[in-house]
Design a protein around this motif. Structure first.
Motif, PDB file in Angstrom:
ATOM      1  N   ALA A 207      13.650 -18.582  10.258  1.00 29.76           N
ATOM      2  CA  ALA A 207      12.308 -18.399   9.700  1.00 29.76           C
ATOM      3  C   ALA A 207      12.465 -18.005   8.238  1.00 29.76           C
ATOM      4  O   ALA A 207      12.964 -16.909   7.937  1.00 29.76           O
ATOM      5  N   ARG A 208      12.046 -18.881   7.345  1.00 26.21           N
ATOM      6  CA  ARG A 208      12.147 -18.613   5.916  1.00 26.21           C
ATOM      7  C   ARG A 208      10.902 -17.886   5.446  1.00 26.21           C
ATOM      8  O   ARG A 208       9.786 -18.214   5.874  1.00 26.21           O
ATOM      9  N   LEU A 209      11.096 -16.908   4.572  1.00 28.43           N
ATOM     10  CA  LEU A 209      10.005 -16.032   4.177  1.00 28.43           C
ATOM     11  C   LEU A 209       9.754 -16.099   2.683  1.00 28.43           C
ATOM     12  O   LEU A 209      10.692 -16.176   1.884  1.00 28.43           O
ATOM     13  N   ASP A 210       8.478 -16.058   2.316  1.00 24.70           N
ATOM     14  CA  ASP A 210       8.050 -15.948   0.928  1.00 24.70           C
ATOM     15  C   ASP A 210       7.447 -14.564   0.721  1.00 24.70           C
ATOM     16  O   ASP A 210       6.854 -13.992   1.638  1.00 24.70           O
ATOM     17  N   ARG A 211       7.556 -14.045  -0.497  1.00 25.42           N
ATOM     18  CA  ARG A 211       7.004 -12.726  -0.792  1.00 25.42           C
ATOM     19  C   ARG A 211       5.487 -12.835  -0.943  1.00 25.42           C
ATOM     20  O   ARG A 211       4.988 -13.613  -1.736  1.00 25.42           O
ATOM     21  N   ARG A 212       4.740 -12.058  -0.157  1.00 24.09           N
ATOM     22  CA  ARG A 212       3.285 -12.009  -0.294  1.00 24.09           C
ATOM     23  C   ARG A 212       2.877 -10.872  -1.221  1.00 24.09           C
ATOM     24  O   ARG A 212       2.015 -11.026  -2.093  1.00 24.09           O
ATOM     25  N   SER A 213       3.481  -9.703  -1.019  1.00 27.11           N
ATOM     26  CA  SER A 213       3.206  -8.549  -1.877  1.00 27.11           C
ATOM     27  C   SER A 213       4.422  -7.645  -1.860  1.00 27.11           C
ATOM     28  O   SER A 213       5.192  -7.639  -0.898  1.00 27.11           O
ATOM     29  N   GLY A 214       4.590  -6.870  -2.945  1.00 25.58           N
ATOM     30  CA  GLY A 214       5.714  -5.954  -3.008  1.00 25.58           C
ATOM     31  C   GLY A 214       6.783  -6.427  -3.975  1.00 25.58           C
ATOM     32  O   GLY A 214       6.702  -7.532  -4.530  1.00 25.58           O
ATOM     33  N   PRO A 215       7.825  -5.616  -4.177  1.00 23.59           N
ATOM     34  CA  PRO A 215       8.871  -5.940  -5.153  1.00 23.59           C
ATOM     35  C   PRO A 215       9.783  -7.068  -4.688  1.00 23.59           C
ATOM     36  O   PRO A 215       9.929  -7.321  -3.493  1.00 23.59           O
ATOM     37  N   VAL A 216      10.392  -7.726  -5.641  1.00 20.12           N
ATOM     38  CA  VAL A 216      11.325  -8.818  -5.365  1.00 20.12           C
ATOM     39  C   VAL A 216      12.691  -8.237  -4.998  1.00 20.12           C
ATOM     40  O   VAL A 216      13.106  -7.201  -5.521  1.00 20.12           O
ATOM     41  N   LEU A 217      13.392  -8.896  -4.084  1.00 18.27           N
ATOM     42  CA  LEU A 217      14.760  -8.500  -3.747  1.00 18.27           C
ATOM     43  C   LEU A 217      15.699  -8.974  -4.853  1.00 18.27           C
ATOM     44  O   LEU A 217      15.801 -10.166  -5.109  1.00 18.27           O
ATOM     45  N   ARG A 218      16.379  -8.044  -5.478  1.00 15.82           N
ATOM     46  CA  ARG A 218      17.295  -8.382  -6.573  1.00 15.82           C
ATOM     47  C   ARG A 218      18.715  -7.971  -6.216  1.00 15.82           C
ATOM     48  O   ARG A 218      18.953  -6.872  -5.710  1.00 15.82           O
ATOM     49  N   ARG A 219      19.652  -8.873  -6.509  1.00 14.36           N
ATOM     50  CA  ARG A 219      21.055  -8.605  -6.238  1.00 14.36           C
ATOM     51  C   ARG A 219      21.608  -7.590  -7.231  1.00 14.36           C
ATOM     52  O   ARG A 219      21.315  -7.639  -8.428  1.00 14.36           O
ATOM     53  N   ALA A 220      22.445  -6.668  -6.751  1.00 15.92           N
ATOM     54  CA  ALA A 220      23.178  -5.749  -7.615  1.00 15.92           C
ATOM     55  C   ALA A 220      24.607  -6.212  -7.815  1.00 15.92           C
ATOM     56  O   ALA A 220      25.279  -5.798  -8.751  1.00 15.92           O
ATOM     57  N   VAL A 221      25.085  -7.092  -6.923  1.00 19.62           N
ATOM     58  CA  VAL A 221      26.451  -7.612  -6.977  1.00 19.62           C
ATOM     59  C   VAL A 221      26.373  -9.115  -7.210  1.00 19.62           C
ATOM     60  O   VAL A 221      25.732  -9.838  -6.445  1.00 19.62           O
ATOM     61  N   ASP A 222      26.998  -9.600  -8.256  1.00 18.45           N
ATOM     62  CA  ASP A 222      26.914 -11.016  -8.607  1.00 18.45           C
ATOM     63  C   ASP A 222      28.118 -11.828  -8.167  1.00 18.45           C
ATOM     64  O   ASP A 222      28.139 -13.050  -8.312  1.00 18.45           O
ATOM     65  N   THR A 223      29.132 -11.175  -7.649  1.00 21.26           N
ATOM     66  CA  THR A 223      30.322 -11.909  -7.216  1.00 21.26           C
ATOM     67  C   THR A 223      30.024 -12.699  -5.942  1.00 21.26           C
ATOM     68  O   THR A 223      29.032 -12.464  -5.257  1.00 21.26           O
ATOM     69  N   GLU A 224      30.911 -13.629  -5.627  1.00 24.55           N
ATOM     70  CA  GLU A 224      30.755 -14.430  -4.415  1.00 24.55           C
ATOM     71  C   GLU A 224      31.140 -13.606  -3.190  1.00 24.55           C
ATOM     72  O   GLU A 224      32.087 -12.816  -3.229  1.00 24.55           O
ATOM     73  N   LEU A 225      30.401 -13.807  -2.108  1.00 22.09           N
ATOM     74  CA  LEU A 225      30.702 -13.130  -0.854  1.00 22.09           C
ATOM     75  C   LEU A 225      31.557 -14.043   0.011  1.00 22.09           C
ATOM     76  O   LEU A 225      31.179 -15.187   0.258  1.00 22.09           O
ATOM     77  N   PRO A 226      32.720 -13.576   0.478  1.00 22.73           N
ATOM     78  CA  PRO A 226      33.513 -14.413   1.388  1.00 22.73           C
ATOM     79  C   PRO A 226      32.700 -14.760   2.638  1.00 22.73           C
ATOM     80  O   PRO A 226      31.874 -13.974   3.094  1.00 22.73           O
TER      81      PRO A 226
END
Length: 292
Positions: A207-226
């Protein structure tokens, strides 16, 4: 035997899946709403894991080629037998040459049609479920298909109808256990703030979700995840910041961080959420239930 006379957007055969094959790269699949499948099977006297029909948004018509005992659960849709209205979550006795029609669902997303004896197509790796991601299992139903029905069990249905909670078209509250990669986000609590909306781009994989209200999820780590293993109910967050809740046909590994995991009992709730429906996440303690 049952002949398929009409098919809606998608109808597949599902049981409770094929766990135990992760080491071979095969996911569990199975019914997206496991509770509704179990209930339908109990109503007709089957073992809970017997194979049944999962119908996306309804629109299915079946012709009985012999007497059948049937139950329909899950998404609420009009049910008729030869034009006579029937009830959801009730035991239906259908005679040879009668037609069961399932209209389009007014609430919920997936309906389950169980027949006494189960849908007896050949199992693949121990399951009769269709995995839409890998293509394993019986093909989606098509008009003209004839489905075999297994031998009726010795037990008999003991109720005529089951009381069920009504599915809502309003906002859904879904419990989530944080992690395992919540620390990859600048503010993981943003997941629980405001509301999300189920995207039209949703399926048995997730189930893919779009933001309706509230803050955006922002990454703190930019490296690739294994690449690491993915559990049922994992909330994976791609670079877009729009999370995906993994459902029955989810991949068994992934490379995007998982911010949290939906409590096992609430995965069925997400599986019935319609595009456009609002979802609110609520923080929960770790769930002791099993995962697949």
């Amino acid at each position: 035997m049952i002949r398929v006379e009409r098919v809606g957007p998608l109808a597949t055969i599902q049981d409770l899946g094929r766990p135990g094959w992760f080491d071979s790269g095969v996911g569990a699949a199975g019914a997206a709403d496991r509770g509704s499948l179990r209930l339908a099977n109990r109503l007709v006297g089957n073992p809970e894991g017997a194979a049944a029909i999962e119908a996306l948004l309804g629109g299915v018509e079946l012709l009985a080629l012999r007497h059948l005992t049937v139950a329909v659960t899950g998404a609420v849709a009009p049910i008729t037998v030869d034009g006579r209205p029937m009830g959801m979550a009730s035991v239906l006795e259908i005679e040879e040459e009668q037609r069961l029609r399932l209209g389009f669902a007014g609430s919920g997303l997936r309906s389950y049609i169980a027949v006494r004896g189960g849908i007896d197509v050949p199992p693949v790796l121990g399951s009769r479920s269709r995995d839409t991601l890998s293509g394993i299992g019986p093909e989606p139903l098509r008009v003209g298909d004839v489905l075999p029905v297994g031998r009726p069990p010795r037990t008999h249905p003991t109720v005529d109808v089951a009381p069920i909670a009504a599915l809502t078209a309003g906002p859904l509250t879904v419990r989530v256990v944080p992690g395992p990669r919540a620390d990859w986000f600048a503010d993981a609590a943003a997941l629980f703030a405001g509301e999300w909306t189920v995207s039209p781009d949703t399926d048995r994989i997730g189930a893919r979700l779009d933001r309706r209200s509230g803050p955006v999820l922002r990454r703190a780590v930019d490296t690739e995840l294994p690449t690491e293993g993915m559990a049922l109910g994992s909330i994976q967050v791609p670079p877009s910041g729009q999370p995906v809740v993994f459902l029955a046909d989810h991949p068994i590994t992934g490379g995007y961080p998982v911010i949290g995991v939906v409590v096992d009992a609430d995965v069925d709730v997400v599986a019935q959420a319609r595009p456009g429906q609002a979802v609110r996440f609520r923080l929960s303690a770790p769930d002791p239930g099993s995962r697949a």
